[in-house]
Every structure is written in C-alpha cells, then in structure tokens.
Design a protein around this motif. Sequence first.
Motif, short mmCIF file in Angstrom:
data_model
loop_
_atom_site.label_atom_id
_atom_site.label_comp_id
_atom_site.label_asym_id
_atom_site.label_seq_id
_atom_site.Cartn_x
_atom_site.Cartn_y
_atom_site.Cartn_z
N HIS A 80 39.40 24.57 61.05
CA HIS A 80 39.27 24.41 62.49
C HIS A 80 39.11 25.74 63.20
O HIS A 80 39.44 25.88 64.38
CB HIS A 80 40.48 23.66 63.05
N GLY A 81 38.61 26.75 62.48
CA GLY A 81 38.20 27.99 63.14
C GLY A 81 39.21 29.10 63.15
O GLY A 81 39.03 30.09 63.88
N ALA A 82 40.31 29.01 62.40
CA ALA A 82 41.27 30.11 62.37
C ALA A 82 40.60 31.37 61.84
O ALA A 82 39.76 31.32 60.93
CB ALA A 82 42.47 29.74 61.50
N ASP A 83 40.97 32.52 62.41
CA ASP A 83 40.34 33.79 62.07
C ASP A 83 40.79 34.27 60.70
O ASP A 83 41.94 34.65 60.53
CB ASP A 83 40.70 34.82 63.14
N PRO A 84 39.90 34.28 59.69
CA PRO A 84 40.30 34.68 58.34
C PRO A 84 40.49 36.19 58.21
O PRO A 84 41.04 36.66 57.22
CB PRO A 84 39.14 34.20 57.48
N THR A 85 40.04 36.96 59.20
CA THR A 85 40.08 38.42 59.09
C THR A 85 41.31 39.04 59.75
O THR A 85 41.41 40.26 59.86
CB THR A 85 38.82 39.04 59.73
N VAL A 86 42.23 38.22 60.23
CA VAL A 86 43.41 38.75 60.90
C VAL A 86 44.13 39.72 59.97
O VAL A 86 44.28 39.48 58.78
CB VAL A 86 44.35 37.61 61.34
N GLN A 87 44.54 40.86 60.54
CA GLN A 87 45.12 41.94 59.76
C GLN A 87 46.64 41.98 59.88
O GLN A 87 47.20 41.60 60.91
CB GLN A 87 44.55 43.30 60.21
N TRP A 88 47.26 42.46 58.82
CA TRP A 88 48.71 42.65 58.81
C TRP A 88 48.99 44.14 58.97
O TRP A 88 48.60 44.95 58.16
CB TRP A 88 49.27 42.15 57.49
#
Length: 832
Positions: free
Chosen positions: A755-763
């Motif tokens: 459903h479009g969650a950002d796969p590139t979110v950084q930790w």
Amino acid sequence: MLCSLVSGMNADTLTGNDTVEARNNEILDALSFRTIHEREHTLDEAYNNTCAWVWSHENLLLDEKRAKPYDFTSWLQSFEPILWISGKAGCGKSTLMKYIHHDPRTKALSEASPWANGKDLIILRYFFYELGSDLQKSREGMLRTMLIQVLNERRHLIPMVFPRLFGDANKSSLHQFPPDTLMNSFGWTNLRAAFISVLEHLKDSRLLIFLDGLDEYRMAGRDNQYTEEELDLIYDGNNEDDAWGRSTWITDGHREIAQFIHSLTTGGNAKVCISSRELNLFEHTFRHSLRIRVHDHTSESIKQYCENRLTQEAPELTGLPEFISDISGQSCGVFLWVRLIVDMLVEEHVNGGHTNELQEIVNKLPSRLGGKNGLYMHMMRNIERRYLPESRRLFQLAARCHDFNIHDLDIIALFLAEEGYLLEENSEVMRASNDKFEPKTWSEWETRMKNLSKRLKGRCGLLLEGTDKVRFMHQTVQQFITRKYLWAEIFGNATGFRSEIDVDLALLSGLIRRLKCCAEAVVCSGEDMENTRFQQASDAADADPYFEVKNSSRTVELFNCIVAAGRFCHKPGLDQSVNHERHFMKLLDELDVIGRHHTEKFRAPRNIPDTSWPGAYIVLEAYDTRLGFAMNNSLDFTIITGIYPLVGNPIEGHNYSKDELSLILLKCARYWDWSFRQDPVCYSWAVSTPLWFIESVLHEGADPNLRTGVPCSDTSAKASLTPWTCLLDQFFTREKYTHWLIDPFIETAKVFLEHGADPTVQWHRTDGRGVDTVGSALEGCIERLKAEACIDEFSINHLEELSEILRQTEEKRTRQLADSGTEMDSDLSTGN
C-alpha cells in the motif's frame, strides 16, 4: 538477550547502593505474578492427621518393575537426588506435598542429614495447575516462582543472577531501561540461565525442591508448534491415568519437565521431591528413583476421614462402622472418590434418607472416577431431567472459560451468562442493555450467591464449585466433560447454546452485565481513594488524568475476563442467518455505556472527557505514554486490547479524515504493552492488531508515510513517526521478541509495502560514543529478527520473502522518484 547471566559480578560493591536496591525491587516485582501462590493456597489442608503416615518407616515390598519404594524420612536423610510421590488421580498427592513442605520436621530432618552436613538449607516449592493460567502450569512460571523464593531472602544474588539488568551500578542512569525490558527478560532461556546461576552461586548451600503435579505441566505458548492431530486428546490404554487423556503436545511436555528435573540434581547441592500420576512416561523416566505410592498408604487415613465427617455431619446415622468399612474398601486409595461419596451420603441424610437407602447408594456406586460407568457419569445421570438444559449451558460456559484461560469467573457472572445474550430468542434486545444500573458490593450479593451455589450443585452434580471463582471440582472433571459419550447420553436432547459463537457471546454478555452491577468497579472520587500517594505527582497527573486511580482486584479480574472473552470470540463458521457481528458490536457499545457511567463521578469534577473512560482501568507502558499515546476513546480501547475478532469494520461510515485514519493506522502498527490500573500490577498484555483490520484502515485511505506528530523513540529526533516508521521503530527498540510477534510483523510489513510504504526509509542510530550510523530500517529489522533465538525455519522463509518484496519495491520507488525528481524524506532516528 541475557545469556551472560552467570557472569561474575561482585555483589559486595553493590549491596549498599540505593539504586541497585531499587532495581532489585523492580526485578522481584517483575518476576512475581498474581496467581503465584493460588494453587497452593486453594489446596485442602490435610484432614486431621490423614497424612501422618508419611513419617512412618513402613516395610515396603520392592517391585523391580517400578521405581524403588521408599519412605519419606529416609529419603530426607539420604543422598538420593529424587523422590517420586506417585498415585492415582484424586488420591491426595497435592495435599500430601503441601503437608510435607510445611511440616517443620521436613526442614529439621534435612538439616540434620549427612547430605546437608550443616550447610545452609533452602526449601523451594512449585505446584503445577493445569486449570490455571499459563504461569501456573509452565516452566517459566515454575522458575519465576522459585527464583523469587530464593532471591527474596538472598537479595545480594540478584545483580549476579541478572547482571545485564544492572549495567554500570555507579551510574545514575541505572533505571533508564526500555519499559518492556524487565518482563521480556523472563523468557525460558534467561530464566533457566538465572536459575543455573543461582545453583552455582549456592554451591555451599543445599536446596530441597518440591514440585507437585508434573502431569499438569504444559508447554504453554508453544501449542502453535503442533498440528491439530498432535493436540487432540487420546483416551485409551490399560493405565487408568493415561486414559484421562494425553496428546503429543502433552507427552512432549512431560518428557521436557522430567529431563529438566534430572538436570537440577547434577550439581549435587539440590534434591527434588516430585509428585505426579503414574503415567507411562514417568514410570520409565523415574524408574531408578526412590518412590512412594500414595494410594497404597491411605487406607487408615480414609477410615479416619469417613469416621470424623460422618460423625460430625450425620451424627444420627446408624451402622457407621459398616459405612466406613465399605467406603474404605471400595476407594482404592483415592481420596477424591471418598470425598464425593461422603458428600452424597451427608446430603442424602440431611434430606431424610434412611440408613438402608444410604447403604444402597454406597453399594451401587462405581469404584473409579472416570469412564462411561464411572462415578462422574453416575453423578451426571442423577441430575434431574428438567435441569439438563441449564446444566448443559453451564458446562458449555465452564469449558469455554477453560479454553480461554479465564480463571476468575464468579458465580454471578456465570449464571448471568447462562441466560444468554438476547432478551428473547428472536429479539434484537440485548440483556446487557436491558439491565438497570444497580451496583452492589460483594458482601451485598452474599444471599444471592448462597442460593446460586446450591443451584450450581443441583444443576451440575457437584462437578462445578466455587463462588468468587467457579471451577471444575478437579482437573479430571474438566477432562471428563470433553468426552463425546457424555454429551450424547446425558445432554442428547437438552437445549444448550446452539453454536460455539453463541457460547462466546453469552459469556461476554454475562461478564459485561456483571460489570454493570459491580459496585467495586465504580471509580470513586479522589477524596475517597486509598491510593493518595499518587496525588503528589502533579506532573504525572497532567499527562495522565487517571494517575491517582487504583482499581480493586475484583474490578481488574472482571475486566481481565472481559478482555479475554472479547479477544477470543471466534469468527470462522458464523451462521449467516444470525447477525453475530451486530450483536458483538452491541455488547461493546454497552461496555462503552457502562464505562462512562462507572467513571462519571471521577471525571466530572476534573472535566475529563467521557470518551476517555478506558484510561481509568487500563494503563499503557511508560514508553507509549512518553510518545503521547493514551486511551482517548472506545476505538483506542478496541485497538489496544485487541477486542475485535467479530468486527466487520469498526471505522466504516465514520468519515474519518486522512490524518485521523493515518493516526489510527499508526496505533494499529504498534504492539501494545499494557496492564490494568492496579498496584501492584497483576495482569499485563501484549497485543498485535489483526491483519484484516490494518488492511481495512489502508483501504479507507490511510497513508502509511504520513507524519502524525507522534515523536520518534529518541526525543532528539527531527522527524515524527509515520505509521510505517512506527512499525519499524519498535523492532529496533524492543528488547526481545517472541514467535507470535515475528510472523505478524512480517505479514504487516508486506501489507504496508503493498500500500505504498516507503522501502527506502533510513535508520539513524547513535551509539554511546556519539557515533552515527545509517542504514535501511527494514533491512535492519530483517537482519535483527533473523538473529533471534526464537525464530524458526518457517519464519526465516517468510523473512526471505519480505527481503525480496523490499528489493522489488525499492527498485520501483527509485524509478518513480527519479522520474518525478522528488527527494526522499523518510528517516527513523534513535539513540542507542
């Protein structure tokens, strides 16, 4: 993970440290649980001197096919590591174990023995209870109980046994732990390491351990590792104890606990006295151990019991010696059988029965408890036909409570549930809505409870008992009522609840109606409250308007039952002609009405919104409240407690905005740790949201990447949480995971990505030296979960699937961002 539990921390430098002492208290509080002594306290005391035989030196014949017969006194003074007290179901093993544990001769003889040799003696005990909560029948509950018994008296050992929970004792930050760290530190691996550490630190001491009811041990929380066939009970075999019912899951548990007991004795400083039925597995495992067979030694005790009771309760009865002789002769050493027979004789005598009628009862009664022609079946056949419909419903409810692990159902709630949840069969009027608000205290219900107690005996043939907690009279009764032949013969034409879901809704209805008439559940004003020590913390009261509330144990037990019943209502196989979902929602609506009513006197003077009533009964972990979460309304109550298995879509038709939906989604993404508002905390829950509900919120328009204003786990983080980063955040901050948390996370992450969650979110991570590291948040979660000890091959494969979905989604999103020229704006920051 606390695998370093046996590291050598020097306790001498810590004992005077106030912060360490405070942490000691926190650990002991976290180890404890509400029902820790319940089984032992509810066991009958040995009747007069009926257990005194255990101190005699009887000449016992040696049976080479069985474990070696022995006497208790000789074992206490010997070097033999294990004594097995065995016996038939109901012969009085648990009563005997309680008796010998508390008798001062046990300690005196042990201290004077060559085995103890003048060393410090520590006596521990645990009573397994299959009808109780998970902690009353599991290895975790056993070790938590015994650790408390040791560490309460030897507090200097706590930092050595749990070193990682202390860190640097000289730092004032000792107490700054993630809120779930303590509870999550008490899984099996850590508890076992802690107990081994205790044994090693007490090499110069002697531990005498009593473990009662090994046959009631269960691998709690691990039944999901077995197929339905492996969980099904089997009733067969020439061994009567085996015929009560066993399964692969139960047998594996018995093998596991037997192996653990043998491991306790390898160091030479621990001896273990165990008790159990004579199951084949135990016969083999303990074949070389010393043994006492209880039912071989109770003949004189049974005669004494019969004589005392019949003399006191039926003094006019003639032919007393004949009754005593007949009962003793037929009992086969089973005290439970004798108790039931004497109960029947006393009742019949009180009702005017003649001696010859009573003698006929004794002569006709079967000599075994279970089976198609056993005593239990005889008692069921004696229930009057006109009572059978009510009897069937009561047993259906009692069995369901056992399935749900509901142990605090009082007799008022039971009979309210027995009436069903609809006012009339084809009506839409709920009984819970029709009841008036007439709260009464427990003492004010006394007269009605006495009448209900008599009614329960008459309807259920003495097999259900209790008032504040209605339970099966014995574990074997619960197993007996699962037999199909019982329901076919006794209840064949009797009208009960039509389906499982009708039982569930009736149970939930009865509990909600009980709450409505429970005066203890009414939240009083601050001036009348006992817990005034909370009122001094005004800053906490500003953050939590219910900070000063302390609920009674009866209120907490009732709410705990409601949550359990609500969460475990089953959706599969619903009768489409009956709108069970609508009825379920009506019950939740009535719960909302009751909650507002019961908290009104507390809320009104403080201008607290009526929608926030759940906060008066339930409190979130401090970590969640620091992030700004609270029980603001009944929807929050539903999400956080997990009471929505029957709800089609509770957000449908409410016209929530996108921001509101995204905040709801964020709450659904969390795994809530909460407890009931009581001091000390006796119940705590960890809840995940069903996948279907998360999907419904996403379909309604929630944005997984929308910033919600809720701060990240590190207060210095620049960005607030999105629903997606909230899901990832807790898997970096949570100290420990369980199997049931990992698989839902994997499936939830898949749905978010779809459903479009950002796969590139950084930790963004900062360690203790101030060094920043950056990486893919989801990849970090996946790698951390792969390293968890509790993860199995099935979950590993699911994580690999999630990794592949992540790779494909990243590629797709990178192309989209490149085409649009948009910069990525998702990060997740935290301190170490």
